[in-house]
Design an enzyme around this catalytic site. Structure first.
Site, PDB file in Angstrom:
ATOM      1  N   LYS A  13       0.831  -1.214   0.000  1.00  0.00           N
ATOM      2  CA  LYS A  13       0.000   0.000   0.000  1.00  0.00           C
ATOM      3  C   LYS A  13       0.866   1.266   0.000  1.00  0.00           C
ATOM      4  O   LYS A  13       0.666   2.174  -0.803  1.00  0.00           O
ATOM      5  CB  LYS A  13      -0.931   0.019   1.231  1.00  0.00           C
ATOM      6  CG  LYS A  13      -1.841  -1.191   1.335  1.00  0.00           C
ATOM      7  CD  LYS A  13      -2.743  -1.136   2.561  1.00  0.00           C
ATOM      8  CE  LYS A  13      -2.030  -1.219   3.886  1.00  0.00           C
ATOM      9  NZ  LYS A  13      -1.351  -2.497   4.142  1.00  0.00           N
ATOM     10  N   ARG A  87      -9.927   0.360   9.028  1.00  0.00           N
ATOM     11  CA  ARG A  87      -9.378  -0.965   9.310  1.00  0.00           C
ATOM     12  C   ARG A  87     -10.359  -1.845  10.076  1.00  0.00           C
ATOM     13  O   ARG A  87     -10.002  -2.940  10.502  1.00  0.00           O
ATOM     14  CB  ARG A  87      -8.127  -0.821  10.160  1.00  0.00           C
ATOM     15  CG  ARG A  87      -6.879  -0.701   9.343  1.00  0.00           C
ATOM     16  CD  ARG A  87      -5.737  -0.475  10.312  1.00  0.00           C
ATOM     17  NE  ARG A  87      -4.589  -1.251   9.966  1.00  0.00           N
ATOM     18  CZ  ARG A  87      -3.538  -0.732   9.332  1.00  0.00           C
ATOM     19  NH1 ARG A  87      -3.547   0.501   8.936  1.00  0.00           N
ATOM     20  NH2 ARG A  87      -2.504  -1.476   9.093  1.00  0.00           N
ATOM     21  N   ARG A 124      11.619  -5.822   5.091  1.00  0.00           N
ATOM     22  CA  ARG A 124      11.514  -4.371   4.907  1.00  0.00           C
ATOM     23  C   ARG A 124      12.503  -3.628   5.811  1.00  0.00           C
ATOM     24  O   ARG A 124      12.701  -3.986   6.965  1.00  0.00           O
ATOM     25  CB  ARG A 124      10.101  -3.888   5.224  1.00  0.00           C
ATOM     26  CG  ARG A 124      10.002  -2.352   5.183  1.00  0.00           C
ATOM     27  CD  ARG A 124       8.581  -1.857   5.179  1.00  0.00           C
ATOM     28  NE  ARG A 124       7.784  -2.437   6.230  1.00  0.00           N
ATOM     29  CZ  ARG A 124       6.466  -2.298   6.319  1.00  0.00           C
ATOM     30  NH1 ARG A 124       5.816  -1.612   5.406  1.00  0.00           N
ATOM     31  NH2 ARG A 124       5.800  -2.862   7.298  1.00  0.00           N
ATOM     32  N   ARG A 157      11.395  -1.868  11.167  1.00  0.00           N
ATOM     33  CA  ARG A 157      10.297  -1.394  12.016  1.00  0.00           C
ATOM     34  C   ARG A 157      10.086  -2.384  13.161  1.00  0.00           C
ATOM     35  O   ARG A 157      10.190  -3.588  12.945  1.00  0.00           O
ATOM     36  CB  ARG A 157       9.007  -1.300  11.174  1.00  0.00           C
ATOM     37  CG  ARG A 157       8.672   0.107  10.735  1.00  0.00           C
ATOM     38  CD  ARG A 157       7.539   0.173   9.736  1.00  0.00           C
ATOM     39  NE  ARG A 157       6.281  -0.475  10.111  1.00  0.00           N
ATOM     40  CZ  ARG A 157       5.166  -0.392   9.404  1.00  0.00           C
ATOM     41  NH1 ARG A 157       5.141   0.326   8.292  1.00  0.00           N
ATOM     42  NH2 ARG A 157       4.070  -1.010   9.777  1.00  0.00           N
ATOM     43  N   ARG A 168      -0.123  -9.253  13.164  1.00  0.00           N
ATOM     44  CA  ARG A 168      -0.781  -8.230  12.327  1.00  0.00           C
ATOM     45  C   ARG A 168      -1.622  -8.877  11.222  1.00  0.00           C
ATOM     46  O   ARG A 168      -2.706  -8.375  10.879  1.00  0.00           O
ATOM     47  CB  ARG A 168       0.280  -7.313  11.714  1.00  0.00           C
ATOM     48  CG  ARG A 168       0.898  -6.373  12.757  1.00  0.00           C
ATOM     49  CD  ARG A 168       2.230  -5.826  12.306  1.00  0.00           C
ATOM     50  NE  ARG A 168       2.136  -4.996  11.137  1.00  0.00           N
ATOM     51  CZ  ARG A 168       3.155  -4.782  10.294  1.00  0.00           C
ATOM     52  NH1 ARG A 168       4.329  -5.338  10.508  1.00  0.00           N
ATOM     53  NH2 ARG A 168       2.991  -4.004   9.248  1.00  0.00           N
TER      54      ARG A 168
HETATM   55  P1  AP5 Z   1       4.811  -1.616   1.835  1.00  0.00           P
HETATM   56  O1  AP5 Z   1       4.446  -0.830   0.633  1.00  0.00           O
HETATM   57  O2  AP5 Z   1       5.538  -0.920   2.930  1.00  0.00           O
HETATM   58  O3  AP5 Z   1       3.523  -2.389   2.376  1.00  0.00           O
HETATM   59  P2  AP5 Z   1       2.255  -1.862   3.156  1.00  0.00           P
HETATM   60  O4  AP5 Z   1       1.063  -2.529   2.585  1.00  0.00           O
HETATM   61  O5  AP5 Z   1       2.253  -0.365   3.198  1.00  0.00           O
HETATM   62  O6  AP5 Z   1       2.584  -2.495   4.556  1.00  0.00           O
HETATM   63  P3  AP5 Z   1       2.538  -1.902   6.015  1.00  0.00           P
HETATM   64  O7  AP5 Z   1       3.193  -2.916   6.899  1.00  0.00           O
HETATM   65  O8  AP5 Z   1       3.092  -0.501   6.090  1.00  0.00           O
HETATM   66  O9  AP5 Z   1       1.022  -1.882   6.275  1.00  0.00           O
HETATM   67  P4  AP5 Z   1       0.343  -1.905   7.599  1.00  0.00           P
HETATM   68  O10 AP5 Z   1      -1.043  -1.703   7.167  1.00  0.00           O
HETATM   69  O11 AP5 Z   1       0.555  -3.058   8.486  1.00  0.00           O
HETATM   70  O12 AP5 Z   1       1.086  -0.721   8.408  1.00  0.00           O
HETATM   71  P5  AP5 Z   1       0.648   0.736   8.781  1.00  0.00           P
HETATM   72  O13 AP5 Z   1       1.855   1.545   8.777  1.00  0.00           O
HETATM   73  O14 AP5 Z   1      -0.539   1.180   8.010  1.00  0.00           O
HETATM   74  O15 AP5 Z   1       5.680  -2.877   1.360  1.00  0.00           O
HETATM   75  C1  AP5 Z   1       6.211  -3.801   2.290  1.00  0.00           C
HETATM   76  C2  AP5 Z   1       7.587  -4.290   1.799  1.00  0.00           C
HETATM   77  O16 AP5 Z   1       7.408  -5.007   0.581  1.00  0.00           O
HETATM   78  C3  AP5 Z   1       8.585  -3.155   1.498  1.00  0.00           C
HETATM   79  O17 AP5 Z   1       9.864  -3.595   1.863  1.00  0.00           O
HETATM   80  C4  AP5 Z   1       8.500  -2.976  -0.032  1.00  0.00           C
HETATM   81  O18 AP5 Z   1       9.736  -2.537  -0.566  1.00  0.00           O
HETATM   82  C5  AP5 Z   1       8.175  -4.405  -0.478  1.00  0.00           C
HETATM   83  N1  AP5 Z   1       7.327  -4.430  -1.666  1.00  0.00           N
HETATM   84  C6  AP5 Z   1       6.178  -3.729  -1.884  1.00  0.00           C
HETATM   85  N2  AP5 Z   1       5.651  -4.039  -3.084  1.00  0.00           N
HETATM   86  C7  AP5 Z   1       6.490  -4.969  -3.636  1.00  0.00           C
HETATM   87  C8  AP5 Z   1       6.490  -5.688  -4.870  1.00  0.00           C
HETATM   88  N3  AP5 Z   1       5.512  -5.526  -5.792  1.00  0.00           N
HETATM   89  N4  AP5 Z   1       7.503  -6.559  -5.093  1.00  0.00           N
HETATM   90  C9  AP5 Z   1       8.495  -6.747  -4.173  1.00  0.00           C
HETATM   91  N5  AP5 Z   1       8.551  -6.083  -2.998  1.00  0.00           N
HETATM   92  C10 AP5 Z   1       7.555  -5.206  -2.726  1.00  0.00           C
HETATM   93  O19 AP5 Z   1       0.131   0.520  10.284  1.00  0.00           O
HETATM   94  C11 AP5 Z   1       1.021   0.180  11.324  1.00  0.00           C
HETATM   95  C12 AP5 Z   1       0.253   0.083  12.624  1.00  0.00           C
HETATM   96  O20 AP5 Z   1      -0.355   1.366  12.914  1.00  0.00           O
HETATM   97  C13 AP5 Z   1      -0.913  -0.897  12.671  1.00  0.00           C
HETATM   98  O21 AP5 Z   1      -0.482  -2.211  12.956  1.00  0.00           O
HETATM   99  C14 AP5 Z   1      -1.759  -0.298  13.792  1.00  0.00           C
HETATM  100  O22 AP5 Z   1      -1.218  -0.575  15.058  1.00  0.00           O
HETATM  101  C15 AP5 Z   1      -1.622   1.194  13.554  1.00  0.00           C
HETATM  102  N6  AP5 Z   1      -2.682   1.727  12.670  1.00  0.00           N
HETATM  103  C16 AP5 Z   1      -2.517   2.321  11.455  1.00  0.00           C
HETATM  104  N7  AP5 Z   1      -3.706   2.670  10.942  1.00  0.00           N
HETATM  105  C17 AP5 Z   1      -4.638   2.286  11.853  1.00  0.00           C
HETATM  106  C18 AP5 Z   1      -6.054   2.341  11.870  1.00  0.00           C
HETATM  107  N8  AP5 Z   1      -6.756   2.852  10.858  1.00  0.00           N
HETATM  108  N9  AP5 Z   1      -6.692   1.837  12.963  1.00  0.00           N
HETATM  109  C19 AP5 Z   1      -6.003   1.330  13.999  1.00  0.00           C
HETATM  110  N10 AP5 Z   1      -4.666   1.214  14.035  1.00  0.00           N
HETATM  111  C20 AP5 Z   1      -3.991   1.696  12.958  1.00  0.00           C
END
Ligand code: AP5
Length: 212
Positions: A13, A87, A124, A157, A168
């Protein structure tokens, strides 16, 4: 207008959101990034959110509402790309209550098999200084572990260990996946294959939102 990017942790994402901002002029709003920035700044919201995030759980809806309200207001009148919200079904209802100012026009669900998600999350690495994201195998930082953009050492991270990634992904299955049905019923959800290289995934997303 809001386009939601959803999908499990590691689906890509954040990576795809950055490309969409660069190429399509979206204003990105990542609730994960917003919360991490609150933690870095030592705010009350950051202090309340930190333990939930580092344990792989969702941060309580009440805290998210504060973050979302402030961040949406900053972007009013722009084409918003929302990454990481909603979410759960309560957060869908919250967003619905804001629809007069911030209508959701489409939801892009990036789908990736679980084994690949774990590999992406555990590999990552992020730059704590400029925020760039890398992967040890797919898009590595410099051989000495520094960020090619700013030279700072990249780090893992705290929620990207294998154990936390598993938690997660379970939270995603139990709490977030059900929101897809709600958006499917409204006919605005597009499911996109998130496997393959970054460009191929980008093209699929671009096609999915081209009529918006
Ligand atoms: P990346 O693009 O970073 O993936 P992502 O989907 O953004 O993954 P996240 O782990 O950031 O999502 P998340 O939803 O768990 O975390 P968030 O920060 O929102 O890609 C991942 C890796 O893969 C990278 O190394 C990239 O280079 C690689 N990659 C990507 N595409 C690729 C491809 N096509 N081929 C090869 N490699 C690839 O949330 C974190 C925490 O915040 C949550 O756990 C929660 O505690 C809190 N939080 C956030 N929002 C809320 C909410 N709305 N409600 C409650 N808690 C929340």
């Amino acid at each position: 207008m809001i386009t939601i990017l959803t999908g499990p942790p590691g689906a890509g994402k954040g990576t795809q959101a950055d490309l969409l901002v660069e190429r399509k002029g979206f204003a990105k709003l990542s609730t994960g990034d917003a919360l991490r920035s609150q933690i870095q700044d030592g705010t009350d919201i950051g202090k309340k959110a930190e333990s939930f995030m580092s344990s792989g759980q969702l941060v309580p809806d009440k805290i998210l509402l504060e973050v979302l309200g402030a961040e949406l207001t900053k972007r009013k009148g722009t084409r918003i790309l929302l990454d990481g919200y909603p979410r759960n079904v309560v957060q869908v209802a919250t967003l619905d209550s804001l629809a007069s100012d911030f209508p959701v026009t489409s939801v892009v669900d990036i789908q990736v098999p679980k084994e690949l998600l774990v590999e992406r999350l555990c590999g990552r690495r992020v730059c704590g200084s400029c925020g760039a994201s890398y992967h040890t195998e797919f898009s590595p930082p410099r051989p000495d572990g520094s960020c090619p953009k700013c030279g700072t050492m990249v780090v893992q991270r705290p929620d990207d260990s294998e154990e936390k990634a598993g938690i997660r992904l379970d939270v995603y299955d139990n709490e977030t996946r059900p929101i897809l049905e709600l958006y499917d019923q409204r006919g605005i959800c597009r499911h996109v294959d998130g496997c393959g290289d970054l460009e191929s995934v980008y093209q699929r997303i671009d096609n999915a939102i081209s009529g918006d």
